[in-house]
Design a protein around this motif. Structure first.
Motif, PDB file in Angstrom:
ATOM      1  N   PRO A   1     -39.817  -6.452  36.357  1.00  0.00           N
ATOM      2  CA  PRO A   1     -41.162  -6.851  35.936  1.00  0.00           C
ATOM      3  C   PRO A   1     -41.301  -8.372  35.936  1.00  0.00           C
ATOM      4  N   TYR A   2     -42.541  -8.820  36.103  1.00  0.00           N
ATOM      5  CA  TYR A   2     -42.861 -10.238  36.013  1.00  0.00           C
ATOM      6  C   TYR A   2     -43.547 -10.512  34.692  1.00  0.00           C
ATOM      7  N   TYR A   3     -43.259 -11.668  34.132  1.00  0.00           N
ATOM      8  CA  TYR A   3     -43.873 -12.104  32.882  1.00  0.00           C
ATOM      9  C   TYR A   3     -44.400 -13.516  33.079  1.00  0.00           C
ATOM     10  N   ILE A   4     -45.489 -13.801  32.380  1.00  0.00           N
ATOM     11  CA  ILE A   4     -46.002 -15.166  32.360  1.00  0.00           C
ATOM     12  C   ILE A   4     -46.060 -15.601  30.897  1.00  0.00           C
ATOM     13  N   ASN A   5     -45.599 -16.801  30.660  1.00  0.00           N
ATOM     14  CA  ASN A   5     -45.585 -17.356  29.315  1.00  0.00           C
ATOM     15  C   ASN A   5     -46.473 -18.596  29.295  1.00  0.00           C
ATOM     16  N   HIS A   6     -47.480 -18.574  28.429  1.00  0.00           N
ATOM     17  CA  HIS A   6     -48.296 -19.764  28.204  1.00  0.00           C
ATOM     18  C   HIS A   6     -47.703 -20.454  26.986  1.00  0.00           C
ATOM     19  N   PHE A   7     -47.184 -21.648  27.185  1.00  0.00           N
ATOM     20  CA  PHE A   7     -46.565 -22.363  26.071  1.00  0.00           C
ATOM     21  C   PHE A   7     -47.421 -23.550  25.661  1.00  0.00           C
ATOM     22  N   THR A   8     -47.429 -23.801  24.354  1.00  0.00           N
ATOM     23  CA  THR A   8     -48.163 -24.950  23.808  1.00  0.00           C
ATOM     24  C   THR A   8     -47.263 -25.665  22.806  1.00  0.00           C
ATOM     25  N   CYS A   9     -47.393 -26.971  22.761  1.00  0.00           N
ATOM     26  CA  CYS A   9     -46.605 -27.763  21.815  1.00  0.00           C
ATOM     27  C   CYS A   9     -47.041 -27.468  20.382  1.00  0.00           C
ATOM     28  N   SER A  10     -46.086 -27.350  19.513  1.00  0.00           N
ATOM     29  CA  SER A  10     -46.346 -27.225  18.071  1.00  0.00           C
ATOM     30  C   SER A  10     -46.157 -28.607  17.475  1.00  0.00           C
ATOM     31  N   ALA A  11     -47.239 -29.366  17.415  1.00  0.00           N
ATOM     32  CA  ALA A  11     -47.179 -30.790  17.042  1.00  0.00           C
ATOM     33  C   ALA A  11     -46.485 -31.030  15.704  1.00  0.00           C
ATOM     34  N   ALA A  12     -46.673 -30.139  14.747  1.00  0.00           N
ATOM     35  CA  ALA A  12     -46.087 -30.341  13.418  1.00  0.00           C
ATOM     36  C   ALA A  12     -44.561 -30.294  13.446  1.00  0.00           C
ATOM     37  N   ALA A  13     -43.983 -29.640  14.442  1.00  0.00           N
ATOM     38  CA  ALA A  13     -42.527 -29.493  14.511  1.00  0.00           C
ATOM     39  C   ALA A  13     -41.836 -30.653  15.228  1.00  0.00           C
ATOM     40  N   TRP A  14     -42.601 -31.506  15.894  1.00  0.00           N
ATOM     41  CA  TRP A  14     -42.008 -32.587  16.681  1.00  0.00           C
ATOM     42  C   TRP A  14     -41.596 -33.759  15.792  1.00  0.00           C
ATOM     43  N   PRO A  15     -40.580 -34.511  16.222  1.00  0.00           N
ATOM     44  CA  PRO A  15     -40.173 -35.698  15.464  1.00  0.00           C
ATOM     45  C   PRO A  15     -41.339 -36.679  15.345  1.00  0.00           C
ATOM     46  N   LYS A  16     -41.392 -37.397  14.246  1.00  0.00           N
ATOM     47  CA  LYS A  16     -42.496 -38.321  13.991  1.00  0.00           C
ATOM     48  C   LYS A  16     -42.210 -39.741  14.494  1.00  0.00           C
ATOM     49  N   ASP A  17     -40.937 -40.022  14.792  1.00  0.00           N
ATOM     50  CA  ASP A  17     -40.598 -41.373  15.266  1.00  0.00           C
ATOM     51  C   ASP A  17     -40.542 -41.394  16.793  1.00  0.00           C
ATOM     52  N   ARG A  18     -40.750 -42.555  17.361  1.00  0.00           N
ATOM     53  CA  ARG A  18     -40.818 -42.711  18.812  1.00  0.00           C
ATOM     54  C   ARG A  18     -39.535 -42.241  19.498  1.00  0.00           C
ATOM     55  N   ASP A  19     -38.387 -42.714  19.034  1.00  0.00           N
ATOM     56  CA  ASP A  19     -37.121 -42.372  19.677  1.00  0.00           C
ATOM     57  C   ASP A  19     -36.835 -40.873  19.601  1.00  0.00           C
ATOM     58  N   GLY A  20     -37.131 -40.274  18.449  1.00  0.00           N
ATOM     59  CA  GLY A  20     -36.924 -38.828  18.297  1.00  0.00           C
ATOM     60  C   GLY A  20     -37.811 -38.022  19.222  1.00  0.00           C
ATOM     61  N   GLU A  21     -39.080 -38.439  19.355  1.00  0.00           N
ATOM     62  CA  GLU A  21     -40.007 -37.726  20.234  1.00  0.00           C
ATOM     63  C   GLU A  21     -39.586 -37.849  21.699  1.00  0.00           C
ATOM     64  N   ILE A  22     -39.214 -39.048  22.123  1.00  0.00           N
ATOM     65  CA  ILE A  22     -38.777 -39.261  23.506  1.00  0.00           C
ATOM     66  C   ILE A  22     -37.516 -38.439  23.788  1.00  0.00           C
ATOM     67  N   ALA A  23     -36.604 -38.403  22.850  1.00  0.00           N
ATOM     68  CA  ALA A  23     -35.373 -37.613  23.021  1.00  0.00           C
ATOM     69  C   ALA A  23     -35.697 -36.121  23.126  1.00  0.00           C
ATOM     70  N   ALA A  24     -36.627 -35.649  22.292  1.00  0.00           N
ATOM     71  CA  ALA A  24     -37.013 -34.231  22.351  1.00  0.00           C
ATOM     72  C   ALA A  24     -37.643 -33.898  23.702  1.00  0.00           C
ATOM     73  N   TRP A  25     -38.565 -34.747  24.180  1.00  0.00           N
ATOM     74  CA  TRP A  25     -39.178 -34.520  25.501  1.00  0.00           C
ATOM     75  C   TRP A  25     -38.123 -34.518  26.597  1.00  0.00           C
ATOM     76  N   THR A  26     -37.207 -35.451  26.537  1.00  0.00           N
ATOM     77  CA  THR A  26     -36.147 -35.531  27.545  1.00  0.00           C
ATOM     78  C   THR A  26     -35.335 -34.240  27.566  1.00  0.00           C
ATOM     79  N   ASP A  27     -34.970 -33.749  26.389  1.00  0.00           N
ATOM     80  CA  ASP A  27     -34.206 -32.502  26.294  1.00  0.00           C
ATOM     81  C   ASP A  27     -35.007 -31.305  26.809  1.00  0.00           C
ATOM     82  N   MET A  28     -36.264 -31.195  26.392  1.00  0.00           N
ATOM     83  CA  MET A  28     -37.083 -30.045  26.778  1.00  0.00           C
ATOM     84  C   MET A  28     -37.309 -29.990  28.290  1.00  0.00           C
TER      85      MET A  28
END
Length: 153
Positions: free
Chosen positions: A49-76
């Motif tokens: 079977p095929y599946y499609i996933n629509h994903f959206t960022c959960s803003a409240a769960a993301w790091p609040k500092d610049r370095d943490g956010e950039i690191a999270a994006w890099t990892d994702m």
């Protein structure tokens, strides 16, 4: 090199056995499906079977500092790229904005898809749906519409 694509009522997909196609950014959904189906060579038939996933960022769960956010994006982004390029059910990922996108998966079960998508929780919310080919869905929709009209008489 020719590409073999065949979809039937049983959701048959032909996949290469000899070697995996190189990952390249598809320009359209059909290009992705051609890559999923495989290219010329020794093939085997699989029913998945095929599946499609629509994903959206959960803003409240993301790091609040610049370095943490950039690191999270890099990892994702890195993790998503590895899933597409590796031997996983993920066949395509794409973004429709900076906070949401879609993933196309070919998997044996929705539980397998949930397990893959859970890797990105809590940073992303996932809305997973099975894709039913028109060859299967069309007759069911027509039969249901006919029954609906019969009840109205």
């Amino acid at each position: 090199m020719s590409v073999l694509i065949r979809f039937s009522q049983k959701r048959r997909v032909f996949r290469r056995v000899t070697e995996k196609p190189k990952a390249d950014p598809p320009s359209a959904f059909l290009a992705c499906m051609a890559r999923v189906a495989g290219q010329a060579g020794k093939i085997q038939e699989t029913l998945m079977p095929y599946y499609i996933n629509h994903f959206t960022c959960s803003a409240a769960a993301w790091p609040k500092d610049r370095d943490g956010e950039i690191a999270a994006w890099t990892d994702m982004v890195g993790d998503a790229s590895e899933l597409v390029e590796g031997e996983s059910p993920v066949k395509f990922t794409g973004w429709i904005s900076n906070t949401e996108g879609y993933v196309l998966l070919e998997a044996a079960s929705k539980a397998e898809v949930i397990g893959i998508c859970a890797q990105f929780w809590p940073l992303f919310h996932n809305d997973i749906m099975e894709i039913v080919p028109t060859a299967e869905a069309g007759p069911a929709i027509l039969a249901g519409a006919k029954r609906g009209w019969e009840r109205r008489r």
